[in-house]
Scaffold this motif. Structure first.
Motif, PDB file in Angstrom:
ATOM      1  N   SER A 241       1.849 -57.363  19.491  1.00 50.92           N
ATOM      2  CA  SER A 241       2.569 -56.141  18.962  1.00 50.92           C
ATOM      3  C   SER A 241       3.259 -58.034  17.782  1.00 50.92           C
ATOM      4  O   SER A 241       3.745 -58.711  18.425  1.00 50.92           O
ATOM      5  CB  SER A 241       3.851 -56.415  20.243  1.00 50.92           C
ATOM      6  N   GLU A 242       3.514 -57.205  16.500  1.00 51.52           N
ATOM      7  CA  GLU A 242       4.151 -57.230  15.793  1.00 51.52           C
ATOM      8  C   GLU A 242       5.777 -57.013  15.400  1.00 51.52           C
ATOM      9  O   GLU A 242       6.468 -57.482  14.199  1.00 51.52           O
ATOM     10  CB  GLU A 242       3.247 -56.900  14.457  1.00 51.52           C
ATOM     11  N   GLN A 243       6.233 -55.906  15.947  1.00 54.20           N
ATOM     12  CA  GLN A 243       7.197 -55.230  16.462  1.00 54.20           C
ATOM     13  C   GLN A 243       8.559 -55.509  17.463  1.00 54.20           C
ATOM     14  O   GLN A 243       9.747 -56.230  17.332  1.00 54.20           O
ATOM     15  CB  GLN A 243       6.848 -53.576  16.386  1.00 54.20           C
ATOM     16  N   PHE A 244       7.554 -56.416  18.257  1.00 51.90           N
ATOM     17  CA  PHE A 244       8.454 -56.965  19.504  1.00 51.90           C
ATOM     18  C   PHE A 244       8.009 -58.252  20.135  1.00 51.90           C
ATOM     19  O   PHE A 244       6.847 -58.734  20.445  1.00 51.90           O
ATOM     20  CB  PHE A 244       8.952 -55.865  21.015  1.00 51.90           C
ATOM     21  N   ASP A 245       8.966 -59.264  20.007  1.00 51.39           N
ATOM     22  CA  ASP A 245       8.833 -60.229  20.994  1.00 51.39           C
ATOM     23  C   ASP A 245       7.923 -60.699  22.040  1.00 51.39           C
ATOM     24  O   ASP A 245       8.562 -59.896  22.461  1.00 51.39           O
ATOM     25  CB  ASP A 245       9.962 -61.426  20.776  1.00 51.39           C
ATOM     26  N   ASP A 246       6.941 -61.140  22.266  1.00 53.98           N
ATOM     27  CA  ASP A 246       6.963 -61.571  23.187  1.00 53.98           C
ATOM     28  C   ASP A 246       5.536 -60.460  23.986  1.00 53.98           C
ATOM     29  O   ASP A 246       5.744 -60.187  25.707  1.00 53.98           O
ATOM     30  CB  ASP A 246       7.381 -62.377  24.283  1.00 53.98           C
ATOM     31  N   VAL A 247       5.537 -59.721  23.483  1.00 52.81           N
ATOM     32  CA  VAL A 247       4.900 -57.891  24.192  1.00 52.81           C
ATOM     33  C   VAL A 247       2.955 -58.361  23.136  1.00 52.81           C
ATOM     34  O   VAL A 247       3.075 -58.571  22.418  1.00 52.81           O
ATOM     35  CB  VAL A 247       5.207 -56.885  23.554  1.00 52.81           C
ATOM     36  N   PHE A 248       3.050 -57.876  25.212  1.00 48.01           N
ATOM     37  CA  PHE A 248       0.811 -58.730  24.525  1.00 48.01           C
ATOM     38  C   PHE A 248       0.506 -57.114  25.402  1.00 48.01           C
ATOM     39  O   PHE A 248       0.882 -56.843  26.575  1.00 48.01           O
ATOM     40  CB  PHE A 248      -0.297 -58.726  24.181  1.00 48.01           C
ATOM     41  N   TYR A 249      -1.013 -56.715  25.186  1.00 47.89           N
ATOM     42  CA  TYR A 249      -1.356 -55.218  26.025  1.00 47.89           C
ATOM     43  C   TYR A 249      -2.565 -55.788  25.997  1.00 47.89           C
ATOM     44  O   TYR A 249      -3.844 -55.915  25.148  1.00 47.89           O
ATOM     45  CB  TYR A 249      -1.602 -54.085  25.259  1.00 47.89           C
ATOM     46  N   PRO A 250      -3.056 -56.406  27.143  1.00 45.63           N
ATOM     47  CA  PRO A 250      -4.613 -56.859  27.513  1.00 45.63           C
ATOM     48  C   PRO A 250      -5.455 -55.699  27.582  1.00 45.63           C
ATOM     49  O   PRO A 250      -5.237 -54.097  27.605  1.00 45.63           O
ATOM     50  CB  PRO A 250      -4.210 -56.788  29.291  1.00 45.63           C
ATOM     51  N   ILE A 251      -6.363 -56.180  27.442  1.00 48.88           N
ATOM     52  CA  ILE A 251      -7.540 -54.456  26.559  1.00 48.88           C
ATOM     53  C   ILE A 251      -9.111 -55.325  27.231  1.00 48.88           C
ATOM     54  O   ILE A 251      -9.397 -56.193  27.046  1.00 48.88           O
ATOM     55  CB  ILE A 251      -7.753 -54.067  24.998  1.00 48.88           C
ATOM     56  N   THR A 252      -9.849 -54.215  27.990  1.00 47.12           N
ATOM     57  CA  THR A 252     -11.292 -54.375  28.704  1.00 47.12           C
ATOM     58  C   THR A 252     -11.601 -53.214  28.221  1.00 47.12           C
ATOM     59  O   THR A 252     -11.359 -52.294  28.372  1.00 47.12           O
ATOM     60  CB  THR A 252     -10.742 -54.081  30.070  1.00 47.12           C
ATOM     61  N   LEU A 253     -13.016 -53.751  27.041  1.00 43.17           N
ATOM     62  CA  LEU A 253     -13.758 -52.464  27.079  1.00 43.17           C
ATOM     63  C   LEU A 253     -14.841 -52.093  28.522  1.00 43.17           C
ATOM     64  O   LEU A 253     -15.441 -52.847  29.222  1.00 43.17           O
ATOM     65  CB  LEU A 253     -14.682 -53.231  26.445  1.00 43.17           C
ATOM     66  N   ALA A 254     -14.297 -50.883  28.838  1.00 41.77           N
ATOM     67  CA  ALA A 254     -15.508 -50.470  30.233  1.00 41.77           C
ATOM     68  C   ALA A 254     -17.199 -50.448  29.820  1.00 41.77           C
ATOM     69  O   ALA A 254     -18.201 -50.540  30.309  1.00 41.77           O
ATOM     70  CB  ALA A 254     -14.676 -49.365  31.021  1.00 41.77           C
ATOM     71  N   GLU A 255     -16.662 -49.658  28.703  1.00 42.92           N
ATOM     72  CA  GLU A 255     -18.434 -49.349  28.653  1.00 42.92           C
ATOM     73  C   GLU A 255     -18.031 -48.908  26.797  1.00 42.92           C
ATOM     74  O   GLU A 255     -17.374 -49.042  26.034  1.00 42.92           O
ATOM     75  CB  GLU A 255     -19.150 -48.050  29.041  1.00 42.92           C
ATOM     76  N   PRO A 256     -19.320 -48.994  25.687  1.00 46.20           N
ATOM     77  CA  PRO A 256     -19.140 -48.490  24.220  1.00 46.20           C
ATOM     78  C   PRO A 256     -18.456 -47.044  24.646  1.00 46.20           C
ATOM     79  O   PRO A 256     -18.063 -45.785  24.829  1.00 46.20           O
ATOM     80  CB  PRO A 256     -20.384 -47.817  23.469  1.00 46.20           C
ATOM     81  N   GLY A 257     -17.198 -46.825  23.760  1.00 51.31           N
ATOM     82  CA  GLY A 257     -15.922 -45.449  23.411  1.00 51.31           C
ATOM     83  C   GLY A 257     -15.099 -45.866  24.944  1.00 51.31           C
ATOM     84  O   GLY A 257     -14.833 -44.569  24.800  1.00 51.31           O
ATOM     85  N   ALA A 258     -14.846 -46.315  25.525  1.00 52.57           N
ATOM     86  CA  ALA A 258     -13.777 -46.772  26.594  1.00 52.57           C
ATOM     87  C   ALA A 258     -13.284 -47.435  26.984  1.00 52.57           C
ATOM     88  O   ALA A 258     -14.062 -48.822  26.767  1.00 52.57           O
ATOM     89  CB  ALA A 258     -15.011 -46.084  28.334  1.00 52.57           C
ATOM     90  N   MET A 259     -11.908 -47.408  27.429  1.00 50.71           N
ATOM     91  CA  MET A 259     -11.563 -48.408  27.509  1.00 50.71           C
ATOM     92  C   MET A 259     -10.236 -48.253  28.092  1.00 50.71           C
ATOM     93  O   MET A 259      -9.697 -47.880  28.356  1.00 50.71           O
ATOM     94  CB  MET A 259     -11.087 -49.731  26.272  1.00 50.71           C
ATOM     95  N   TYR A 260      -9.779 -49.963  29.284  1.00 51.90           N
ATOM     96  CA  TYR A 260      -8.743 -49.651  29.121  1.00 51.90           C
ATOM     97  C   TYR A 260      -7.992 -50.753  28.926  1.00 51.90           C
ATOM     98  O   TYR A 260      -7.571 -51.736  28.435  1.00 51.90           O
ATOM     99  CB  TYR A 260      -8.821 -50.357  31.335  1.00 51.90           C
ATOM    100  N   TRP A 261      -6.278 -50.157  28.656  1.00 48.54           N
ATOM    101  CA  TRP A 261      -4.842 -50.784  27.980  1.00 48.54           C
ATOM    102  C   TRP A 261      -4.560 -51.023  28.874  1.00 48.54           C
ATOM    103  O   TRP A 261      -3.365 -50.156  29.501  1.00 48.54           O
ATOM    104  CB  TRP A 261      -4.572 -49.577  27.090  1.00 48.54           C
ATOM    105  N   GLY A 262      -3.698 -52.214  29.201  1.00 44.78           N
ATOM    106  CA  GLY A 262      -2.344 -52.831  29.123  1.00 44.78           C
ATOM    107  C   GLY A 262      -2.181 -52.876  30.655  1.00 44.78           C
ATOM    108  O   GLY A 262      -3.575 -52.712  31.330  1.00 44.78           O
TER     109      GLY A 262
END
Length: 272
Positions: A241-262
């Motif tokens: 995040s560039e709006q909030f300090d020390d905030v970020f979200y892990p992302i994992t690509l499950a397959e092309p066109g699909a991902m897990y967020w947070g």
């Protein structure tokens, strides 16, 4: 093992931070009459002659000891209703002696910290808690039963009694053009066009997260930032995040066109 990661910044997180701020304001309002009474007693003692002057010095010493936050104390009791704002501490921190402090979620979804020396030996672990009596956060080491005062300086360094001084470790490296090709596009929660949450990722690695109020209406932006590559695993990234300090979200690509967020691993599909 604690996984260093930040919380998804959504309405529930906002509510939590507001509640935390309100709780601190309520506590300070209760503290004010106590401080006022102590000041009045001190002034009264000053007007009582030479003998009273000595009593005033004793009273001031007592007040300073009573109201200042101790560097450490034994036997802090965990209170689920009084918690620290963990997103101030989330992530991996490197000590001046090359030790590593990790603050994040364990396998049970609990906020925890673990402190390892340079040889990867576990030195301390436990939880972080606000102590209202001192208006200060403490790292409680479950190995020896002692709580250690923590604070951050103006440069963002973390100071913990007996542990040392720590600086925040960068999450990962900047994304490349090839990374962005896999991620660029519009992503919908559960692959639904009218989803309550929508993520847009640009080819330069910038991103924005939008949510529909109460699940209806037009999506409104709630956060945005830049992507980084998580070098600890394949097809893993951080949305910082560039709006909030020390905030970020892990992302994992499950397959092309699909991902897990947070950290709750919400499932998103990219619109073709």
């Amino acid at each position: 093992m604690v996984i260093p990661q930040g919380p998804p910044y959504n309405n529930s997180t906002v509510d939590f931070l507001i509640e935390e701020e309100c709780r601190m304001k309520k506590w300070k309002s209760k503290l004010f009459p106590v401080i006022t009474l102590a000041v009045c007693l001190g002034l009264a003692a000053c007007g009582g002659g030479a003998e009273s002057e000595g009593s005033s010095d004793d009273q001031e010493d007592y007040e300073e000891t009573e109201n200042s936050a101790p560097e450490s104390f034994e036997g802090m009791v965990k209170d689920p209703d009084i918690t620290a704002v963990y997103d101030m501490y989330w992530g991996t921190w490197i000590g001046e002696d090359d030790s590593e402090l990790i603050v994040g979620l364990n396998g049970s979804g609990e906020d925890r910290f673990e402190w390892y020396d340079e040889d990867d030996n576990l030195m301390a672990s436990g939880y972080i808690q606000l102590v209202p009596e001192y208006e200060a956060d403490y790292f409680y080491n479950e190995h020896d039963g002692w709580a250690h005062h923590v604070w951050r300086d103006e440069d963002g360094a973390l100071h913990i009694d007996s542990f040392g001084v720590f600086t925040k470790k960068p999450l990962g490296r900047d994304v490349s053009e090839s990374d962005c090709e896999e991620l660029a596009g519009v992503w919908f929660l559960d692959g639904e066009a009218d989803a309550a949450s929508v993520i847009e990722i640009e080819k330069d690695g910038s991103w924005s997260l939008s949510e529909r109020p109460d699940g209806d209406g037009d999506p409104a932006e709630v956060d945005s930032g830049i992507l980084q590559v998580n070098e600890r695993g394949d097809d893993q990234y951080f949305a910082v995040s560039e709006q909030f300090d020390d905030v970020f979200y892990p992302i994992t690509l499950a397959e092309p066109g699909a991902m897990y967020w947070g950290y709750t691993n919400k499932y998103y599909e990219r619109s073709e």
